[in-house]
Write a protein that holds these residues in place. Sequence first.
Motif, PDB file in Angstrom:
ATOM      1  N   PRO A  44       0.830  -1.213   0.000  1.00 32.07           N
ATOM      2  CA  PRO A  44       0.000   0.000   0.000  1.00 32.07           C
ATOM      3  C   PRO A  44       0.861   1.258   0.000  1.00 32.07           C
ATOM      4  O   PRO A  44       1.849   1.352   0.736  1.00 32.07           O
ATOM      5  CB  PRO A  44      -0.796  -0.128   1.303  1.00 32.07           C
ATOM      6  CG  PRO A  44      -0.894  -1.607   1.537  1.00 32.07           C
ATOM      7  CD  PRO A  44       0.434  -2.161   1.070  1.00 32.07           C
ATOM      8  N   GLY A  45       0.514   2.200  -0.866  1.00 29.06           N
ATOM      9  CA  GLY A  45       1.258   3.437  -0.981  1.00 29.06           C
ATOM     10  C   GLY A  45       2.318   3.435  -2.063  1.00 29.06           C
ATOM     11  O   GLY A  45       2.903   4.486  -2.359  1.00 29.06           O
ATOM     12  N   ASP A  46       2.584   2.288  -2.677  1.00 32.71           N
ATOM     13  CA  ASP A  46       3.592   2.203  -3.727  1.00 32.71           C
ATOM     14  C   ASP A  46       3.131   2.903  -5.010  1.00 32.71           C
ATOM     15  O   ASP A  46       1.932   3.094  -5.243  1.00 32.71           O
ATOM     16  CB  ASP A  46       3.902   0.740  -4.069  1.00 32.71           C
ATOM     17  CG  ASP A  46       4.881   0.103  -3.095  1.00 32.71           C
ATOM     18  OD1 ASP A  46       5.438   0.822  -2.247  1.00 32.71           O
ATOM     19  OD2 ASP A  46       5.080  -1.131  -3.182  1.00 32.71           O
ATOM     20  N   ARG A  65      -3.504  -3.599  -5.124  1.00 30.55           N
ATOM     21  CA  ARG A  65      -2.320  -3.876  -4.321  1.00 30.55           C
ATOM     22  C   ARG A  65      -1.651  -2.617  -3.783  1.00 30.55           C
ATOM     23  O   ARG A  65      -1.030  -2.670  -2.719  1.00 30.55           O
ATOM     24  CB  ARG A  65      -1.341  -4.724  -5.146  1.00 30.55           C
ATOM     25  CG  ARG A  65      -1.847  -6.169  -5.294  1.00 30.55           C
ATOM     26  CD  ARG A  65      -1.286  -6.874  -6.511  1.00 30.55           C
ATOM     27  NE  ARG A  65      -1.762  -8.251  -6.599  1.00 30.55           N
ATOM     28  CZ  ARG A  65      -2.975  -8.606  -7.036  1.00 30.55           C
ATOM     29  NH1 ARG A  65      -3.852  -7.689  -7.408  1.00 30.55           N
ATOM     30  NH2 ARG A  65      -3.325  -9.880  -7.081  1.00 30.55           N
ATOM     31  N   VAL A  66      -1.749  -1.500  -4.476  1.00 32.91           N
ATOM     32  CA  VAL A  66      -1.150  -0.267  -3.940  1.00 32.91           C
ATOM     33  C   VAL A  66      -2.136   0.505  -3.069  1.00 32.91           C
ATOM     34  O   VAL A  66      -1.727   1.381  -2.304  1.00 32.91           O
ATOM     35  CB  VAL A  66      -0.620   0.642  -5.065  1.00 32.91           C
ATOM     36  CG1 VAL A  66       0.396  -0.109  -5.914  1.00 32.91           C
ATOM     37  CG2 VAL A  66      -1.749   1.192  -5.933  1.00 32.91           C
ATOM     38  N   GLY A  67      -3.432   0.173  -3.190  1.00 34.16           N
ATOM     39  CA  GLY A  67      -4.435   0.827  -2.368  1.00 34.16           C
ATOM     40  C   GLY A  67      -4.706   2.259  -2.793  1.00 34.16           C
ATOM     41  O   GLY A  67      -4.066   2.796  -3.699  1.00 34.16           O
ATOM     42  N   PRO A  68      -5.659   2.904  -2.126  1.00 32.49           N
ATOM     43  CA  PRO A  68      -6.022   4.282  -2.487  1.00 32.49           C
ATOM     44  C   PRO A  68      -4.907   5.288  -2.239  1.00 32.49           C
ATOM     45  O   PRO A  68      -4.901   6.380  -2.809  1.00 32.49           O
ATOM     46  CB  PRO A  68      -7.233   4.569  -1.606  1.00 32.49           C
ATOM     47  CG  PRO A  68      -7.137   3.599  -0.470  1.00 32.49           C
ATOM     48  CD  PRO A  68      -6.506   2.374  -1.047  1.00 32.49           C
ATOM     49  N   GLY A  69      -3.930   4.921  -1.413  1.00 36.88           N
ATOM     50  CA  GLY A  69      -2.818   5.828  -1.148  1.00 36.88           C
ATOM     51  C   GLY A  69      -1.651   5.658  -2.093  1.00 36.88           C
ATOM     52  O   GLY A  69      -0.700   6.437  -2.044  1.00 36.88           O
ATOM     53  N   GLY A  70      -1.711   4.649  -2.947  1.00 36.24           N
ATOM     54  CA  GLY A  70      -0.659   4.427  -3.924  1.00 36.24           C
ATOM     55  C   GLY A  70      -1.002   5.087  -5.248  1.00 36.24           C
ATOM     56  O   GLY A  70      -1.970   5.842  -5.375  1.00 36.24           O
ATOM     57  N   ARG A  91     -14.932   5.309 -15.203  1.00 32.29           N
ATOM     58  CA  ARG A  91     -16.060   4.522 -14.687  1.00 32.29           C
ATOM     59  C   ARG A  91     -15.804   4.051 -13.267  1.00 32.29           C
ATOM     60  O   ARG A  91     -16.716   4.025 -12.441  1.00 32.29           O
ATOM     61  CB  ARG A  91     -16.318   3.317 -15.587  1.00 32.29           C
ATOM     62  CG  ARG A  91     -16.965   3.646 -16.922  1.00 32.29           C
ATOM     63  CD  ARG A  91     -17.534   2.392 -17.573  1.00 32.29           C
ATOM     64  NE  ARG A  91     -16.558   1.323 -17.672  1.00 32.29           N
ATOM     65  CZ  ARG A  91     -15.736   1.150 -18.691  1.00 32.29           C
ATOM     66  NH1 ARG A  91     -15.770   2.003 -19.720  1.00 32.29           N
ATOM     67  NH2 ARG A  91     -14.880   0.149 -18.718  1.00 32.29           N
ATOM     68  N   ALA A  92     -14.573   3.657 -12.987  1.00 29.13           N
ATOM     69  CA  ALA A  92     -14.241   3.155 -11.651  1.00 29.13           C
ATOM     70  C   ALA A  92     -14.065   4.276 -10.637  1.00 29.13           C
ATOM     71  O   ALA A  92     -14.097   4.027  -9.430  1.00 29.13           O
ATOM     72  CB  ALA A  92     -12.964   2.318 -11.720  1.00 29.13           C
ATOM     73  N   GLY A  93     -13.866   5.504 -11.119  1.00 30.42           N
ATOM     74  CA  GLY A  93     -13.663   6.623 -10.211  1.00 30.42           C
ATOM     75  C   GLY A  93     -12.321   6.593  -9.506  1.00 30.42           C
ATOM     76  O   GLY A  93     -12.201   7.086  -8.383  1.00 30.42           O
ATOM     77  N   TRP A  94     -11.298   6.051 -10.183  1.00 26.68           N
ATOM     78  CA  TRP A  94      -9.976   5.967  -9.573  1.00 26.68           C
ATOM     79  C   TRP A  94      -9.251   7.297  -9.729  1.00 26.68           C
ATOM     80  O   TRP A  94      -8.881   7.685 -10.837  1.00 26.68           O
ATOM     81  CB  TRP A  94      -9.156   4.875 -10.237  1.00 26.68           C
ATOM     82  CG  TRP A  94      -9.674   3.486 -10.034  1.00 26.68           C
ATOM     83  CD1 TRP A  94     -10.296   2.998  -8.935  1.00 26.68           C
ATOM     84  CD2 TRP A  94      -9.600   2.404 -10.970  1.00 26.68           C
ATOM     85  NE1 TRP A  94     -10.613   1.681  -9.107  1.00 26.68           N
ATOM     86  CE2 TRP A  94     -10.197   1.288 -10.344  1.00 26.68           C
ATOM     87  CE3 TRP A  94      -9.078   2.269 -12.251  1.00 26.68           C
ATOM     88  CZ2 TRP A  94     -10.300   0.049 -10.983  1.00 26.68           C
ATOM     89  CZ3 TRP A  94      -9.170   1.044 -12.886  1.00 26.68           C
ATOM     90  CH2 TRP A  94      -9.769  -0.053 -12.264  1.00 26.68           C
ATOM     91  N   ASP A  95      -9.019   7.984  -8.646  1.00 18.49           N
ATOM     92  CA  ASP A  95      -8.322   9.266  -8.740  1.00 18.49           C
ATOM     93  C   ASP A  95      -6.812   9.107  -8.591  1.00 18.49           C
ATOM     94  O   ASP A  95      -6.075  10.095  -8.667  1.00 18.49           O
ATOM     95  CB  ASP A  95      -8.852  10.253  -7.701  1.00 18.49           C
ATOM     96  CG  ASP A  95      -8.725   9.747  -6.269  1.00 18.49           C
ATOM     97  OD1 ASP A  95      -8.128   8.660  -6.066  1.00 18.49           O
ATOM     98  OD2 ASP A  95      -9.224  10.425  -5.359  1.00 18.49           O
ATOM     99  N   ASN A  96      -6.341   7.888  -8.406  1.00 16.45           N
ATOM    100  CA  ASN A  96      -4.901   7.656  -8.274  1.00 16.45           C
ATOM    101  C   ASN A  96      -4.362   6.786  -9.409  1.00 16.45           C
ATOM    102  O   ASN A  96      -3.290   6.190  -9.292  1.00 16.45           O
ATOM    103  CB  ASN A  96      -4.565   7.018  -6.928  1.00 16.45           C
ATOM    104  CG  ASN A  96      -5.214   5.650  -6.754  1.00 16.45           C
ATOM    105  OD1 ASN A  96      -6.247   5.357  -7.365  1.00 16.45           O
ATOM    106  ND2 ASN A  96      -4.630   4.824  -5.911  1.00 16.45           N
TER     107      ASN A  96
END
Length: 224
Positions: A44-46, A65-70, A91-96
Motif C-alpha cells: 500500500p502506498g507504492d 495492491r497499492v491501495g487508495p494511497g498508492g 467509470r471506476a472513479g480511480w483518482d490515483n
Amino acid sequence: MPASDLAAAQQFYTRWARLYDLLARAPGVRSWRAHAADALALEPGDTVLEMGCGTGANFPYLRDRVGPGGRVVGVDLTPGMLGVARDRVARAGWDNVAVLAGDATRPPLRGPVDAVVATFLVGMLEDPAAAVERWCDHLRPGGRLALLNASRSPHPAAAPLNLLFRGFVRAAAPGGRTTRKSPAAELEARVDAARDALAARAVGHEERRLGLGYVRLVSGRLPD
C-alpha cells in the motif's frame, strides 16, 4: 520503431481496441495478470508504472495492491487503447490511476518508482533489451520489474497447439510484421532478450510458466 511500423501498430490496435479489451479480460487471462501483479510484491502506498498499458486491463490488479494511497501510471502510444483505458479509470472513479500517451520504450516521466510492469509488450519491440534497461533505470533501489509474455509451450503434448499459436501470432501482428517468416520465433527471441536484460540487472530473478506453458512470467528485484 520506424515511423511506418509505428503508424501501422497504432492503426491496428486502435481498430481492434474493444475486441482486444474483451480478450484481455478473459477468465484465464485475468489470472495471468493477477500473477504478474503479485510478482511485483507491491505494498500500500507504492507507485507502479505500467509500460504499454493498452486498455488498462491490469489496472484493477495493480490498484488493489497499492491501495487508495498508492499510484498507478499507465503509458501507451495507441489512441484507441488509451481511450478505452481512460474510460475504465473514469467509470471506476480511480483518482490515483493516470494514463499517459507516450512511447513505453522511452517513458514520458521521471522516476524513481517502486515497480514497473509490462504485459505482452516486449515481443513487439525492436530492441527489448534496451527498453528493459531504461525501465530498470526508472526503478528505485530494491524496486521490482515483471514481464508477462506469450510463448510456445515447451511441453511435448502441446506440439499440435503450438501450430495454432504460430498462426495466432502471425494473425495478431500489425502491419508488415504479418509477412515475416517466423513471427513466433521472433517473438520468443525478443522475450528471451528482455529476460536476459532483466536477469543482468536484478537479484532474485524468477521465471514461471503459466497457461499450459504458453505464458512466461519473468520478474526480479534491483539491488538495494
